[in-house]
Design a protein around this motif. Sequence first.
Motif, short mmCIF file in Angstrom:
data_model
loop_
_atom_site.label_atom_id
_atom_site.label_comp_id
_atom_site.label_asym_id
_atom_site.label_seq_id
_atom_site.Cartn_x
_atom_site.Cartn_y
_atom_site.Cartn_z
N ARG A 121 0.85 -1.19 0.00
CA ARG A 121 0.00 0.00 0.00
C ARG A 121 0.89 1.25 0.00
NH1 ARG A 121 -5.12 -1.76 0.65
NH2 ARG A 121 -5.92 0.37 0.80
N HIS B 223 -7.15 -2.58 3.69
CA HIS B 223 -6.35 -1.78 4.63
C HIS B 223 -6.56 -2.23 6.07
CE1 HIS B 223 -10.23 0.34 4.65
NE2 HIS B 223 -9.91 0.79 5.85
N ALA C 74 0.07 4.31 2.12
CA ALA C 74 -0.03 4.21 3.58
C ALA C 74 1.03 5.07 4.24
CB ALA C 74 0.11 2.77 4.03
#
Length: 199
Positions: free
Chosen positions: A80, A148, A83
Amino acid sequence: MSAQLLVDACRALAASGLSPGSSGNASVREGDRILITPTGSALGRVGVGDIVVLEIDGTHVAGPAPTKEWAMHLAAYRARPTAGAVVHLHSRAATAVSCLTSADDGDPLPFYTPYRIRMLGHVALVGYSAPGSAELADGVEAAASGSHCMLLANHGSLICAPSISRAVDLCEELEAAAELTLALRGHDATRLDPATAWG
């Protein structure tokens, strides 16, 4: 600044009862470096001087030894790229749900409320591997590309978020959803359709 924000978040998670004893770890991304909590630390007592600095490839830059689960954090950041923070906890309800053998259509947290749907989205269940292992990091990297919010089987939770403050919010939301899941287990509770829950 990032180190202080990380410490503040760790203290908040501990004060909320989401990080019993010396369990749990957290990190923030700052450019090409990761600031992460040290091994054996209690989130309620960690200070700015305890924060570890790693390169994004895992090279140790400064501070004491990092949490043994540092590779899992780096794996989540790889999966990700947007992030800015990763938090791993052993909170009671989320860990309890991670130990249950059944999952709802591949998602261990049923769609009981619109807020669970909106805040958490699909919660991935990562199969069990030993804490700190390369296998666990691989499992997280595979799951994080599509979610997530994750539960690590028989272990706890992992949250990826744009910021550490958002990660704290999501940890609290995940724990609340897990508590609701446990409270309604075995009951004929109404579930929502994610496609229509928000109209």
